[in-house]
Design an enzyme around this catalytic site. Structure first.
Site, PDB file in Angstrom:
ATOM      1  N   GLU A 190     -25.011 -89.135  27.807  1.00  0.00           N
ATOM      2  CA  GLU A 190     -24.416 -87.825  27.498  1.00  0.00           C
ATOM      3  C   GLU A 190     -24.185 -87.651  25.997  1.00  0.00           C
ATOM      4  OE1 GLU A 190     -23.772 -85.453  29.611  1.00  0.00           O
ATOM      5  OE2 GLU A 190     -23.529 -86.360  31.578  1.00  0.00           O
ATOM      6  N   GLY A 191     -25.100 -88.222  25.196  1.00  0.00           N
ATOM      7  CA  GLY A 191     -24.950 -88.195  23.749  1.00  0.00           C
ATOM      8  C   GLY A 191     -24.235 -89.463  23.316  1.00  0.00           C
ATOM      9  N   THR A 192     -24.909 -90.261  22.470  1.00  0.00           N
ATOM     10  CA  THR A 192     -24.283 -91.511  22.044  1.00  0.00           C
ATOM     11  C   THR A 192     -23.064 -91.201  21.162  1.00  0.00           C
ATOM     12  OG1 THR A 192     -25.515 -91.714  19.984  1.00  0.00           O
ATOM     13  CG2 THR A 192     -26.573 -92.631  21.958  1.00  0.00           C
TER      14      THR A 192
HETATM   15  P1  TGC Z   1     -29.473 -77.641  18.334  1.00  0.00           P
HETATM   16  O1  TGC Z   1     -30.215 -76.847  17.336  1.00  0.00           O
HETATM   17  O2  TGC Z   1     -28.174 -78.249  17.981  1.00  0.00           O
HETATM   18  O3  TGC Z   1     -29.247 -76.740  19.644  1.00  0.00           O
HETATM   19  C1  TGC Z   1     -30.273 -76.021  20.302  1.00  0.00           C
HETATM   20  C2  TGC Z   1     -29.588 -74.879  21.024  1.00  0.00           C
HETATM   21  O4  TGC Z   1     -28.617 -75.397  21.947  1.00  0.00           O
HETATM   22  C3  TGC Z   1     -27.286 -74.957  21.587  1.00  0.00           C
HETATM   23  N1  TGC Z   1     -26.388 -76.115  21.776  1.00  0.00           N
HETATM   24  C4  TGC Z   1     -25.532 -76.223  22.781  1.00  0.00           C
HETATM   25  N2  TGC Z   1     -25.203 -75.386  23.757  1.00  0.00           N
HETATM   26  C5  TGC Z   1     -24.267 -75.786  24.635  1.00  0.00           C
HETATM   27  N3  TGC Z   1     -23.672 -76.981  24.572  1.00  0.00           N
HETATM   28  C6  TGC Z   1     -23.982 -77.872  23.609  1.00  0.00           C
HETATM   29  N4  TGC Z   1     -23.390 -79.059  23.567  1.00  0.00           N
HETATM   30  C7  TGC Z   1     -24.954 -77.509  22.649  1.00  0.00           C
HETATM   31  N5  TGC Z   1     -25.492 -78.122  21.576  1.00  0.00           N
HETATM   32  C8  TGC Z   1     -26.373 -77.252  21.040  1.00  0.00           C
HETATM   33  C9  TGC Z   1     -27.391 -74.513  20.147  1.00  0.00           C
HETATM   34  O5  TGC Z   1     -26.413 -73.546  19.835  1.00  0.00           O
HETATM   35  C10 TGC Z   1     -28.792 -73.963  20.107  1.00  0.00           C
HETATM   36  O6  TGC Z   1     -28.771 -72.685  20.728  1.00  0.00           O
HETATM   37  P2  TGC Z   1     -29.763 -71.502  20.241  1.00  0.00           P
HETATM   38  O7  TGC Z   1     -29.320 -70.296  20.999  1.00  0.00           O
HETATM   39  O8  TGC Z   1     -29.567 -71.390  18.772  1.00  0.00           O
HETATM   40  O9  TGC Z   1     -31.140 -71.967  20.601  1.00  0.00           O
HETATM   41  O10 TGC Z   1     -30.457 -78.740  18.895  1.00  0.00           O
HETATM   42  P3  TGC Z   1     -30.971 -80.057  18.219  1.00  0.00           P
HETATM   43  O11 TGC Z   1     -32.382 -80.266  18.654  1.00  0.00           O
HETATM   44  O12 TGC Z   1     -30.644 -80.039  16.754  1.00  0.00           O
HETATM   45  O13 TGC Z   1     -30.124 -81.166  18.971  1.00  0.00           O
HETATM   46  C11 TGC Z   1     -28.950 -81.582  18.530  1.00  0.00           C
HETATM   47  C12 TGC Z   1     -28.439 -82.822  19.312  1.00  0.00           C
HETATM   48  C13 TGC Z   1     -28.967 -84.109  18.692  1.00  0.00           C
HETATM   49  C14 TGC Z   1     -26.930 -82.762  19.177  1.00  0.00           C
HETATM   50  C15 TGC Z   1     -28.844 -82.761  20.799  1.00  0.00           C
HETATM   51  O14 TGC Z   1     -30.209 -82.935  20.967  1.00  0.00           O
HETATM   52  C16 TGC Z   1     -28.113 -83.764  21.622  1.00  0.00           C
HETATM   53  O15 TGC Z   1     -27.006 -83.494  22.095  1.00  0.00           O
HETATM   54  N6  TGC Z   1     -28.706 -84.989  21.859  1.00  0.00           N
HETATM   55  C17 TGC Z   1     -28.141 -85.964  22.768  1.00  0.00           C
HETATM   56  C18 TGC Z   1     -28.962 -86.007  24.039  1.00  0.00           C
HETATM   57  C19 TGC Z   1     -28.118 -86.230  25.237  1.00  0.00           C
HETATM   58  O16 TGC Z   1     -26.922 -86.068  25.260  1.00  0.00           O
HETATM   59  N7  TGC Z   1     -28.755 -86.577  26.339  1.00  0.00           N
HETATM   60  C20 TGC Z   1     -28.061 -86.725  27.579  1.00  0.00           C
HETATM   61  C21 TGC Z   1     -29.039 -86.850  28.746  1.00  0.00           C
HETATM   62  S1  TGC Z   1     -28.276 -86.605  30.318  1.00  0.00           S
HETATM   63  C22 TGC Z   1     -27.303 -87.915  30.565  1.00  0.00           C
HETATM   64  O17 TGC Z   1     -27.099 -88.758  29.755  1.00  0.00           O
HETATM   65  C23 TGC Z   1     -26.652 -87.947  31.883  1.00  0.00           C
HETATM   66  S2  TGC Z   1     -25.697 -89.334  32.205  1.00  0.00           S
HETATM   67  C24 TGC Z   1     -25.112 -88.815  33.667  1.00  0.00           C
HETATM   68  C25 TGC Z   1     -24.095 -89.669  34.309  1.00  0.00           C
HETATM   69  O18 TGC Z   1     -24.499 -90.646  34.989  1.00  0.00           O
HETATM   70  O19 TGC Z   1     -22.881 -89.324  34.208  1.00  0.00           O
HETATM   71  P1  FAD Z   2     -31.724 -93.748  21.255  1.00  0.00           P
HETATM   72  O1  FAD Z   2     -31.758 -92.261  21.120  1.00  0.00           O
HETATM   73  O2  FAD Z   2     -32.976 -94.487  21.027  1.00  0.00           O
HETATM   74  O3  FAD Z   2     -30.589 -94.305  20.298  1.00  0.00           O
HETATM   75  C1  FAD Z   2     -30.491 -95.693  19.957  1.00  0.00           C
HETATM   76  C2  FAD Z   2     -29.448 -95.834  18.852  1.00  0.00           C
HETATM   77  O4  FAD Z   2     -29.850 -95.084  17.700  1.00  0.00           O
HETATM   78  C3  FAD Z   2     -28.075 -95.284  19.251  1.00  0.00           C
HETATM   79  O5  FAD Z   2     -27.070 -96.082  18.701  1.00  0.00           O
HETATM   80  C4  FAD Z   2     -28.043 -93.907  18.596  1.00  0.00           C
HETATM   81  O6  FAD Z   2     -26.723 -93.443  18.315  1.00  0.00           O
HETATM   82  C5  FAD Z   2     -28.839 -94.177  17.318  1.00  0.00           C
HETATM   83  N1  FAD Z   2     -29.437 -92.960  16.785  1.00  0.00           N
HETATM   84  C6  FAD Z   2     -30.409 -92.184  17.336  1.00  0.00           C
HETATM   85  N2  FAD Z   2     -30.670 -91.146  16.541  1.00  0.00           N
HETATM   86  C7  FAD Z   2     -29.860 -91.242  15.470  1.00  0.00           C
HETATM   87  C8  FAD Z   2     -29.654 -90.458  14.304  1.00  0.00           C
HETATM   88  N3  FAD Z   2     -30.309 -89.339  14.058  1.00  0.00           N
HETATM   89  N4  FAD Z   2     -28.728 -90.893  13.398  1.00  0.00           N
HETATM   90  C9  FAD Z   2     -28.001 -92.010  13.637  1.00  0.00           C
HETATM   91  N5  FAD Z   2     -28.158 -92.798  14.722  1.00  0.00           N
HETATM   92  C10 FAD Z   2     -29.065 -92.401  15.620  1.00  0.00           C
HETATM   93  N6  FAD Z   2     -30.434 -89.286  30.903  1.00  0.00           N
HETATM   94  C11 FAD Z   2     -30.749 -88.217  31.694  1.00  0.00           C
HETATM   95  O7  FAD Z   2     -31.483 -87.317  31.293  1.00  0.00           O
HETATM   96  N7  FAD Z   2     -30.220 -88.102  32.953  1.00  0.00           N
HETATM   97  C12 FAD Z   2     -29.398 -89.034  33.487  1.00  0.00           C
HETATM   98  O8  FAD Z   2     -28.936 -88.893  34.630  1.00  0.00           O
HETATM   99  C13 FAD Z   2     -29.084 -90.189  32.689  1.00  0.00           C
HETATM  100  N8  FAD Z   2     -28.311 -91.171  33.225  1.00  0.00           N
HETATM  101  C14 FAD Z   2     -28.137 -92.337  32.499  1.00  0.00           C
HETATM  102  C15 FAD Z   2     -27.504 -93.420  33.110  1.00  0.00           C
HETATM  103  C16 FAD Z   2     -27.354 -94.619  32.404  1.00  0.00           C
HETATM  104  C17 FAD Z   2     -26.728 -95.796  33.083  1.00  0.00           C
HETATM  105  C18 FAD Z   2     -27.781 -94.708  31.045  1.00  0.00           C
HETATM  106  C19 FAD Z   2     -27.565 -95.978  30.269  1.00  0.00           C
HETATM  107  C20 FAD Z   2     -28.409 -93.643  30.457  1.00  0.00           C
HETATM  108  C21 FAD Z   2     -28.609 -92.448  31.169  1.00  0.00           C
HETATM  109  N9  FAD Z   2     -29.322 -91.364  30.616  1.00  0.00           N
HETATM  110  C22 FAD Z   2     -29.635 -90.263  31.384  1.00  0.00           C
HETATM  111  C23 FAD Z   2     -29.940 -91.510  29.300  1.00  0.00           C
HETATM  112  C24 FAD Z   2     -28.982 -91.305  28.139  1.00  0.00           C
HETATM  113  O9  FAD Z   2     -28.622 -89.969  27.999  1.00  0.00           O
HETATM  114  C25 FAD Z   2     -29.679 -91.840  26.878  1.00  0.00           C
HETATM  115  O10 FAD Z   2     -29.700 -93.252  27.001  1.00  0.00           O
HETATM  116  C26 FAD Z   2     -28.961 -91.416  25.610  1.00  0.00           C
HETATM  117  O11 FAD Z   2     -29.106 -90.021  25.386  1.00  0.00           O
HETATM  118  C27 FAD Z   2     -29.454 -92.176  24.370  1.00  0.00           C
HETATM  119  O12 FAD Z   2     -30.828 -92.230  24.323  1.00  0.00           O
HETATM  120  P2  FAD Z   2     -31.592 -93.650  24.094  1.00  0.00           P
HETATM  121  O13 FAD Z   2     -31.059 -94.604  25.089  1.00  0.00           O
HETATM  122  O14 FAD Z   2     -33.051 -93.355  24.097  1.00  0.00           O
HETATM  123  O15 FAD Z   2     -31.119 -94.142  22.680  1.00  0.00           O
END
Ligand code: TGC
Ligand code: FAD
Length: 388
Positions: free
Chosen positions: A367-369
């Site tokens: 959910e975002g590191t």
């Molecule tokens: P950026 O330019 O910042 O944003 C693109 C568009 O999205 C809007 N936006 C958001 N809207 C709602 N909530 C947020 N938190 C938002 N953040 C950005 C933004 O306003 C923009 O809208 P528009 O209308 O201008 O197009 O996008 P970026 O490419 O620069 O990305 C920024 C960054 C690095 C923060 C983003 O990519 C990010 O948050 N990366 C982290 C990825 C992540 O969290 N992955 C999670 C995968 S799912 C998961 O981990 C589930 S675990 C589930 C479990 O077991 O509990």
């Molecule tokens: P990376 O993005 O490769 O990051 C590795 C390291 O580099 C981190 O310390 C990070 O902070 C750092 N880093 C990366 N970019 C930068 C930068 N620009 N500047 C400084 N540091 C940086 N994803 C889903 O879509 N759905 C799910 O249901 C889901 N469930 C998950 C369940 C588990 C148990 C786990 C472990 C992960 C899950 N995820 C899921 C994935 C999770 O969201 C990703 O692992 C997470 O977003 C980080 O991506 P990554 O592991 O590829 O790490």
């Protein structure tokens, strides 16, 4: 060990309604009855207690803050308190509820067609269908905008190719909300279990979140009906808006894990005798317990305020980033310190601390590191994005 009664050093209960307190109490009792007795065994075996899915649905824990379509329609503070109590049981249980409610039901509710809502939301709310959320790919984690998974318009259907990784609930899901590029823009698609070309093998060998199912999703020429596109959103804001909801729940959930560790450490310190005295009588141990209480109390105030802002509709996503990052950070450190207070016993499954500690390592990353949230705040402060 004396029974768990929560942590309320700053009379935060006075800030909660009677209904919110009643919901918290009901979830706490359910966790004591249904999760605590079985979770360590599931953790050791690496299995998710699937029978809890329908119970969570019946009790209103799934999609708790959504309205209509048989969803509970609770406020966001109640949803947060549910996450807090579930995660005291185990992060896997809160993860299940987060994914189902915030990452699957929310996008269908917010961006789905009426037919998609009617078909999926009532079943998902009851836990009769399970969902997963596919954003992360093997080569695109923190930077989902680079995703490779693609849908191509083939006339009366789409063809989907690509792969997702680290997907919670993937192998057991009836429906996957999959984010893929279509003509260069990110869109959400509903991919259903059993579709030709779609598989979801489970990932094994985890040392964290062992009681949660984590999977790959593989798409090889999957033929998707046009009706399976989520029509209401395009662009990265689609998946990021879902994450906003789930991160909110994690800010509360992590506190629950931290509170469980604090409780266990306090009880253990009072009963463990060294040098003819309970270790709780030593100043260094008291310092550790006082630090835990201090951090939990600050985290509770953050979560409560965040919830009230979310209910008022004034919340912005950077505020969620701060709370997710802070509360997971302190919970993980509390788990580590609690493990230390338990001495060698802290590594045993008899106590919850090592399990919480290992789980929270994942929660810090998903959910975002931690550092991605730091950079989100950095951009908010300076106006300059440091991601690239
Ligand atoms: P950026 O330019 O910042 O944003 C693109 C568009 O999205 C809007 N936006 C958001 N809207 C709602 N909530 C947020 N938190 C938002 N953040 C950005 C933004 O306003 C923009 O809208 P528009 O209308 O201008 O197009 O996008 P970026 O490419 O620069 O990305 C920024 C960054 C690095 C923060 C983003 O990519 C990010 O948050 N990366 C982290 C990825 C992540 O969290 N992955 C999670 C995968 S799912 C998961 O981990 C589930 S675990 C589930 C479990 O077991 O509990
Ligand atoms: P990376 O993005 O490769 O990051 C590795 C390291 O580099 C981190 O310390 C990070 O902070 C750092 N880093 C990366 N970019 C930068 C930068 N620009 N500047 C400084 N540091 C940086 N994803 C889903 O879509 N759905 C799910 O249901 C889901 N469930 C998950 C369940 C588990 C148990 C786990 C472990 C992960 C899950 N995820 C899921 C994935 C999770 O969201 C990703 O692992 C997470 O977003 C980080 O991506 P990554 O592991 O590829 O790490």
């Amino acid at each position: 060990m004396s029974s768990y009664e929560g942590v309320d050093f700053y009379q935060i209960d006075d800030l909660l309604s009677d209904e919110e307190k009643a919901i918290r109490g009901a979830v706490r009792d359910w966790v004591d009855d249904r999760v605590v007795p079985i979770i360590e065994e599931h953790y050791q075996r690496g299995t998710f207690p699937t029978e809890l899915a329908t119970e969570m649905g019946e009790l209103g824990f799934l999609g708790a803050n959504l309205d209509g379509y048989d969803c509970p329609g609770l406020n966001n503070v109640s949803y947060g308190l549910i996450c807090q109590e579930l995660e005291r049981g185990d992060s896997a249980i809160r993860s299940f509820a987060s994914v189902q409610g915030s990452l699957v039901m929310f996008p269908i509710h917010a961006y789905g067609s009426e037919a998609q809502k009617q078909r999926w939301l009532p079943k998902l709310a009851k836990g009769e269908a399970i969902g997963c959320f596919g954003l992360t790919e093997p080569d695109f984690g923190s930077n989902p905008s680079g995703m490779i998974t693609r849908a191509v318009d083939a006339g009366d259907h789409y063809v989907l190719n690509g792969a997702k990784m680290w997907i919670t609930n993937g192998t057991v899901a009836d429906v996957a909300v999959v984010w893929a590029k279509l003509e260069g823009e990110v869109h959400g698609f509903l991919v259903e279990r059993g579709m030709d070309g779609f598989s979801a093998p489970e990932m094994t060998g985890k040392h964290s979140l062992r009681a949660s199912v984590t999977s790959e999703l593989v798409f090889q020429d999957v033929k998707l009906p046009k009706d399976n596109l989520l029509p209401g959103v395009k662009g990265l804001k689609g998946p990021l808006s879902c994450l906003n909801n789930a991160r909110y729940g994690i800010a509360w959930g992590a506190l629950g894990a931290g509170m469980g560790c604090f409780h266990s450490a306090t009880e253990y310190a009072k009963s463990r005798i060294q040098f003819d005295r309970p270790i709780a009588s030593f100043q260094l141990v008291q310092n550790k317990l006082a630090w835990m209480l201090r951090e939990i109390t600050k985290g509770q105030l953050l979560a409560w305020r965040l919830g009230r802002m979310k209910d008022a509709g004034t919340l912005h996503h950077e505020q969620v980033s701060l709370a997710k990052m802070n509360n997971v950070d302190i919970a993980l450190e509390i788990a580590r310190v609690a493990r230390d207070v338990h001495g060698a016993n802290g590594i045993l499954g008899e106590y919850p601390v090592m399990r919480h500690m290992a789980n929270l390592e994942s929660v810090k990353t998903y959910e975002g590191t931690h550092d991605i949230h730091n950079l989100v705040l950095g951009r908010w402060i300076t106006g300059i994005a440091a991601f690239t």
